[in-house]
Design an enzyme around this catalytic site. Structure first.
Site, PDB file in Angstrom:
ATOM      1  N   LEU A 128       0.800  -1.084  -0.106  1.00  0.00           N
ATOM      2  CA  LEU A 128       0.016   0.100   0.053  1.00  0.00           C
ATOM      3  C   LEU A 128       0.787   1.267   0.129  1.00  0.00           C
ATOM      4  O   LEU A 128       1.969   1.170   0.527  1.00  0.00           O
ATOM      5  CB  LEU A 128      -0.834   0.110   1.349  1.00  0.00           C
ATOM      6  CG  LEU A 128      -2.023  -1.222   1.508  1.00  0.00           C
ATOM      7  CD1 LEU A 128      -2.488  -1.326   2.772  1.00  0.00           C
ATOM      8  CD2 LEU A 128      -2.962  -1.074   0.058  1.00  0.00           C
TER       9      LEU A 128
ATOM     10  N   HIS B   4       2.653 -11.311   9.260  1.00  0.00           N
ATOM     11  CA  HIS B   4       3.583 -11.663   8.526  1.00  0.00           C
ATOM     12  C   HIS B   4       4.328 -13.022   8.926  1.00  0.00           C
ATOM     13  O   HIS B   4       4.506 -13.274   9.997  1.00  0.00           O
ATOM     14  CB  HIS B   4       4.709 -10.582   8.543  1.00  0.00           C
ATOM     15  CG  HIS B   4       5.835 -10.815   7.620  1.00  0.00           C
ATOM     16  ND1 HIS B   4       5.816 -10.676   6.475  1.00  0.00           N
ATOM     17  CD2 HIS B   4       7.171 -11.248   7.965  1.00  0.00           C
ATOM     18  CE1 HIS B   4       7.033 -10.889   5.751  1.00  0.00           C
ATOM     19  NE2 HIS B   4       7.773 -11.320   6.636  1.00  0.00           N
TER      20      HIS B   4
ATOM     21  N   ASN C 183      -0.963  -6.041   9.883  1.00  0.00           N
ATOM     22  CA  ASN C 183      -0.830  -7.024   8.852  1.00  0.00           C
ATOM     23  C   ASN C 183      -0.257  -8.140   9.836  1.00  0.00           C
ATOM     24  O   ASN C 183       0.119  -8.350  10.738  1.00  0.00           O
ATOM     25  CB  ASN C 183       0.395  -6.635   7.899  1.00  0.00           C
ATOM     26  CG  ASN C 183       0.853  -7.661   6.898  1.00  0.00           C
ATOM     27  OD1 ASN C 183       0.264  -8.309   6.384  1.00  0.00           O
ATOM     28  ND2 ASN C 183       2.245  -7.621   6.778  1.00  0.00           N
TER      29      ASN C 183
END
Ligand code: GAR
Length: 193
Positions: free
Chosen positions: A98, A114, A112
């Site tokens: 983004l 990960h 997020n």
């Protein structure tokens, strides 16, 4: 925490690119009474993402944007998210980066997950790199998204042991099981901050 809106659940969008197993676990979590979020929107950059089936199954609105022109896709997205009153974004296997502008508009409101123990192994091919470096442990991390890739403030991590005959596939599978538990826990933590 600014995200909390009293008794009502915070309207959340999940961004995906593929299988969507984290999306599924977040939808399940969102339906529990302890969840501070509801999943009201699914975004995918990939029209063939298997995870889009969960949007259909659970009757959640969805939008596919190809991100070929990032600026155009993101601007469309920003207006859709606004119309739908989305206050939190959870990236779950979303493989597009983004822009700074987009992140600024949702400052502190994008999470997020990960598949590594950040700050180790930012970016792609995390399992391959961890195995090549003979790591004893790997894991997963939920973090806030800032303008630097996989570098925002860490919310929670879960460590997993790498076994002797570990392969990329077996490690990915092992970590994914933990991801499904970690993301809901991290959301609860974020709302208690
Ligand atoms: C997950 O392992 C997630 O951590 C990873 O992609 C997988 C998506 O699985 N994300 C990244 O690599 C982001 N850079 P899922 O579609 O089944 O949730």
């Amino acid at each position: 925490m600014v995200l909390s809106t009293g008794n009502t659940k915070t309207r959340t969008a999940v961004f995906i690119s593929g299988t969507g197993s984290n999306l599924k676990s977040l939808i399940k979590f969102s339906k529990t009474t302890k969840s501070p979020i509801s999943i009201d929107f699914v975004v995918s950059n990939n029209s063939k993402a298997k995870g889009l089936n969960y949007a259909k199954l659970y009757k959640i609105k969805k939008k596919i944007l190809n991100f070929k022109n990032k600026n155009i896709s993101e601007n469309k997205l920003l207006s859709i998210l606004k119309i739908n009153n989305i206050k939190l974004i959870c990236l779950a296997g979303f493989m597009k980066i983004l822009s700074k502008n987009f992140i600024k508009k949702f400052k502190g409101k994008i999470l997020n997950i990960h598949p590594s123990l950040l700050p180790k192994y930012k970016g792609l091919n995390t399992h391959e790199r961890a195995l090549n470096n003979n790591e004893k442990y790997s894991g997963c991390t939920v973090h806030f998204v800032n303008s630097k890739l996989d570098s925002g403030k860490i919310v929670l991590q879960k460590k997993v042991k790498i076994s002797k005959n570990e392969t990329e596939a077996s490690l990915a599978k092992k970590i994914l099981v933990q991801e499904h538990k970690l993301y809901p826990k991290a959301i609860l933590k974020v709302f208690s901050l």
